[in-house]
Design an enzyme around this catalytic site. Structure first.
Site, PDB file in Angstrom:
ATOM      1  N   ASP A   1      15.382  85.344  87.959  1.00  0.00           N
ATOM      2  CA  ASP A   1      13.953  85.534  87.706  1.00  0.00           C
ATOM      3  C   ASP A   1      13.115  84.307  88.077  1.00  0.00           C
ATOM      4  OD1 ASP A   1      11.558  86.612  87.033  1.00  0.00           O
ATOM      5  OD2 ASP A   1      11.911  86.683  84.876  1.00  0.00           O
TER       6      ASP A   1
ATOM      7  N   ASP B   1      10.215  78.725  85.361  1.00  0.00           N
ATOM      8  CA  ASP B   1      10.375  79.314  84.023  1.00  0.00           C
ATOM      9  C   ASP B   1      11.834  79.227  83.617  1.00  0.00           C
ATOM     10  OD1 ASP B   1       9.469  80.569  81.706  1.00  0.00           O
ATOM     11  OD2 ASP B   1       9.833  82.578  82.499  1.00  0.00           O
TER      12      ASP B   1
ATOM     13  N   ASN C   1      16.824  82.793  81.199  1.00  0.00           N
ATOM     14  CA  ASN C   1      16.865  83.017  82.637  1.00  0.00           C
ATOM     15  C   ASN C   1      18.093  82.388  83.293  1.00  0.00           C
ATOM     16  OD1 ASN C   1      14.641  84.666  83.013  1.00  0.00           O
ATOM     17  ND2 ASN C   1      13.216  82.954  83.238  1.00  0.00           N
TER      18      ASN C   1
END
Length: 328
Positions: A217, A201, A206
């Protein structure tokens, strides 16, 4: 209690404080809730004024073995001197348990927002992604999934079909758009790529900037193609994207060897994320945090826009993929 019904009602401050006390941490500052929908994340300071972040995992999403695989990946990256937010070892493990919850504690890492229009920062990020993927190639996740159509399209389609949140008057149109998108995806999605462990992700939110990038994360870490960790960092029109890809890949290939054939997966991955994200919000709707965060989901105009977006994305899947000269 089913995953759909679980909404963290039992995770009250006393439970959190007891969990941290059992792990040997004395909370002095109180708990500050951080922006997170999938899990529950809190910042606090201990009695020595050291700042931490406690992450309580959503029950039934990942198994303990899957969470530990993510943690091991972050440890592997740290050992290779990649800047990543990694959990602390408390009571002999990075993963702790209390009152039915799994949780981990991280050092609180400050930083500025990654600047998507800053070419110097983009070059840094490309270089470190190359390093991340070199570490990632050393082994594959054994417990975590590999990105594919079942998880990202077929299962979400079933969830959308069963959801009462989708207006009845628009459900057939929505499912028809998803089905057409799915049929084209099955033609465009191929397995001619080498799987590796991914951040999963890796979008600008992030990445923190602390005299260089800090990747945070890894909750969505899984196996997949390298391009999954790059395409969300690229934006703008086609010419702007070509410039950004040049910057990213020239830096990436100082440490890695990016397969240009994976560029054909960008629009399929974008389509998969669109369907998956929509079904994810539907799946979590019984959690009170989601109606508060996504109030437009009850608006018929929102669903009409989603149908239009799926139709447009299906059209984009038929366009030729980005072509870069094989100079890398």
């Amino acid at each position: 209690m089913s995953e759909a019904a679980f909404n963290f009602q039992t995770l009250n401050p006393d439970v959190i404080l007891d969990a941290l006390w059992d792990a040997g941490l004395r909370v002095e500052s109180g708990l500050t809730a951080l922006n997170s929908y999938e899990n529950r994340v809190y910042q606090f300071s201990d009695d020595d004024k050291r700042r931490y972040v406690a992450k309580f995992y959503r029950p039934q999403r990942w198994s303990a073995q899957q969470v530990l695989e993510e943690h091991q990946f972050t440890q592997d990256l740290l050992e290779d001197e990649v800047p990543v937010a990694a959990p602390l070892v408390l009571q002999g493990s990075t993963l702790n348990h209390h009152a039915g919850f799994m949780y981990a504690v991280f050092p609180s890492l400050g930083g500025r927002q990654y600047e998507t229009d800053n070419e110097d920062q983009m070059e840094w990020v490309g270089r470190f992604l190359g390093r991340i993927h070199q570490t990632a190639k050393q082994s594959l996740f054994q417990q975590r999934p590999t990105i594919g159509l079942e998880e990202y399209v077929f299962q979400p389609r079933r969830e959308l079909e069963q959801s009462a949140l989708v207006p009845a008057s628009l459900k057939d149109l929505l499912l028809a758009a998803v089905d057409k998108l799915s049929a084209t995806l099955q033609q465009r999605w191929h397995s001619q790529w080498q799987p590796l462990r991914l951040h999963g992700d890796c979008h600008p939110g992030n990445i923190l900037w602390r005299e260089g990038p800090m990747f945070v994360d890894l909750d969505d870490a899984r196996n997949g193609p390298a391009v999954q960790d790059l395409w969300m960092l690229v934006n703008g029109d086609r010419q702007e994207q070509l410039i950004q890809w040049d910057i990213l890949l020239e830096a990436y290939n100082e440490f890695g060897d990016f397969d240009l054939h994976e560029l054909s997966l960008i629009e399929p991955l974008r389509a998969m994320r669109m369907v998956y994200y929509l079904a994810w919000v539907v799946r979590r709707w019984q959690d009170p945090a989601f109606p508060r965060a996504f109030p437009w989901m009850t608006d018929e105009d929102f669903w009409r826009r989603q149908i239009a977006l799926f139709i447009e994305q299906e059209r984009l899947l038929h366009e030729p993929p980005l072509q870069l000269s094989p100079q890398y």
